[in-house]
Write a protein that holds these residues in place. Structure first.
Motif, short mmCIF file in Angstrom:
data_model
loop_
_atom_site.label_atom_id
_atom_site.label_comp_id
_atom_site.label_asym_id
_atom_site.label_seq_id
_atom_site.Cartn_x
_atom_site.Cartn_y
_atom_site.Cartn_z
N GLU A 19 -26.02 23.86 -37.67
CA GLU A 19 -25.30 25.01 -37.13
C GLU A 19 -26.23 26.20 -36.97
O GLU A 19 -26.13 26.95 -36.00
CB GLU A 19 -24.12 25.37 -38.04
N ARG A 20 -27.13 26.39 -37.93
CA ARG A 20 -28.06 27.52 -37.85
C ARG A 20 -29.07 27.34 -36.73
O ARG A 20 -29.55 28.30 -36.15
CB ARG A 20 -28.80 27.69 -39.18
N SER A 21 -29.41 26.08 -36.43
CA SER A 21 -30.48 25.81 -35.47
C SER A 21 -29.99 25.60 -34.05
O SER A 21 -30.79 25.55 -33.13
CB SER A 21 -31.27 24.56 -35.92
N ARG A 22 -28.68 25.47 -33.87
CA ARG A 22 -28.16 25.14 -32.55
C ARG A 22 -28.32 26.32 -31.59
O ARG A 22 -27.89 27.43 -31.87
CB ARG A 22 -26.68 24.75 -32.65
N VAL A 23 -28.96 26.07 -30.47
CA VAL A 23 -29.19 27.10 -29.45
C VAL A 23 -28.74 26.54 -28.10
O VAL A 23 -29.21 25.49 -27.67
CB VAL A 23 -30.68 27.50 -29.39
N LEU A 24 -27.82 27.25 -27.45
CA LEU A 24 -27.33 26.82 -26.15
C LEU A 24 -28.19 27.44 -25.05
O LEU A 24 -28.49 28.64 -25.10
CB LEU A 24 -25.87 27.24 -25.96
N PRO A 25 -28.60 26.66 -24.06
CA PRO A 25 -29.42 27.21 -22.97
C PRO A 25 -28.60 28.11 -22.07
O PRO A 25 -27.38 27.93 -21.93
CB PRO A 25 -29.90 25.96 -22.23
N PRO A 26 -29.23 29.07 -21.41
CA PRO A 26 -28.51 29.92 -20.45
C PRO A 26 -28.23 29.14 -19.17
O PRO A 26 -28.82 28.08 -18.94
CB PRO A 26 -29.49 31.07 -20.20
N PRO A 27 -27.35 29.65 -18.31
CA PRO A 27 -27.09 28.97 -17.03
C PRO A 27 -28.36 28.89 -16.19
O PRO A 27 -29.12 29.86 -16.10
CB PRO A 27 -26.03 29.85 -16.37
N SER A 28 -28.59 27.75 -15.57
CA SER A 28 -29.79 27.58 -14.74
C SER A 28 -29.80 28.55 -13.57
O SER A 28 -30.86 29.02 -13.13
CB SER A 28 -29.88 26.14 -14.24
N GLN A 29 -28.60 28.89 -13.05
CA GLN A 29 -28.53 29.84 -11.93
C GLN A 29 -29.03 31.22 -12.35
O GLN A 29 -29.68 31.93 -11.57
CB GLN A 29 -27.09 29.95 -11.41
#
Length: 244
Positions: A19-29
């Protein structure tokens, strides 16, 4: 050999690390738009969270049915409002206590991003934490605020400086509603909680440039956290002297 009775504790430990390490990428657009605008360099920022005033917090109770004190937590996440997408990580404060309708936060967060677009904002949610009989905690949303970082509207506040953010009713998930996507002004659609606001300050932090290779982009960290490669800071602020 792992004993059977140790397995749940180990699983909980791994879950916490995940949970601490989870990083969601930003939208490619959004990434492409930033590149089209020649935003190739990441900009370091410092977000100071002072205190939250909650004169009329909805359904607020200072104790649970069992007489235990309810605590609070502030959760902070980056959000792309053009594509209605949360990204990066969610920073969570330690447990906070309310006194005289005020919740002292006293945290300094740091992050850097190359997505220097008006669509990039910070969403801050206040939740109450109530203990369950099994020892876990129940989190209940009490309201949220939105902080603009890179505005191009002349009538809006400057990007740097002190802010007083109004808290809105509901959950940050309301920002995912189709009606919200059609507007740049959330105030016309969100209902403000009377007398509830968060005092904070945001400013550019050029000193982060020298340590950006140690901090993932779009990740919020507290100055109190231990960062591999950086020396510990006795002041609780991010210390930018690298370890030798």
């Amino acid at each position: 050999m792992v004993k059977t009775e140790d397995t749940p504790d180990m699983a909980d430990g791994w879950r916490e690390v995940f949970e601490r390490s989870r990083v969601l990428p930003p939208p490619s657009q959004t990434v492409r738009l930033a590149l089209d605008n020649h935003f190739t360099q990441s900009l370091g920022s410092q977000l100071t969270l002072s205190r939250l005033t909650a004169a009329h917090l909805p359904q607020a109770q200072e104790t649970t049915g069992g007489g235990q004190e309810v605590t609070y937590q502030l959760r902070v996440t980056l959000f792309d409002r053009s594509h209605q997408h949360f990204f990066g990580n969610t920073w969570k404060s330690p447990s906070l206590r309310m006194k005289n309708k005020k919740i002292p936060v006293n945290e300094v967060l740091y992050f850097h991003t190359s997505l220097r677009l008006p669509s990039t904002v910070v969403v801050l949610e206040l939740v109450s934490l109530s203990p369950r009989p099994d020892g876990s905690q129940q989190a209940l949303g009490r309201g949220f605020a939105v902080l603009e970082l890179f505005t191009n509207r002349p009538e809006a506040q400057a990007a740097d400086g002190d802010r007083r953010l109004n808290l809105h009713h509901g959950s940050p998930r309301s920002l995912l509603h189709p009606l919200v996507k059609a507007t740049d002004d959330y105030s016309s659609l969100l209902t403000t909680i009377d007398g509830a606001h968060l005092d904070c300050a945001v400013k550019n932090h050029q000193a982060l440039v020298s340590v950006m290779h140690l901090l993932p982009e779009n990740v919020l960290i507290s100055g109190k956290e231990k960062i591999p490669g950086l020396a510990a800071s006795p002041t609780g602020k991010l210390h930018i002297s690298e370890k030798v």
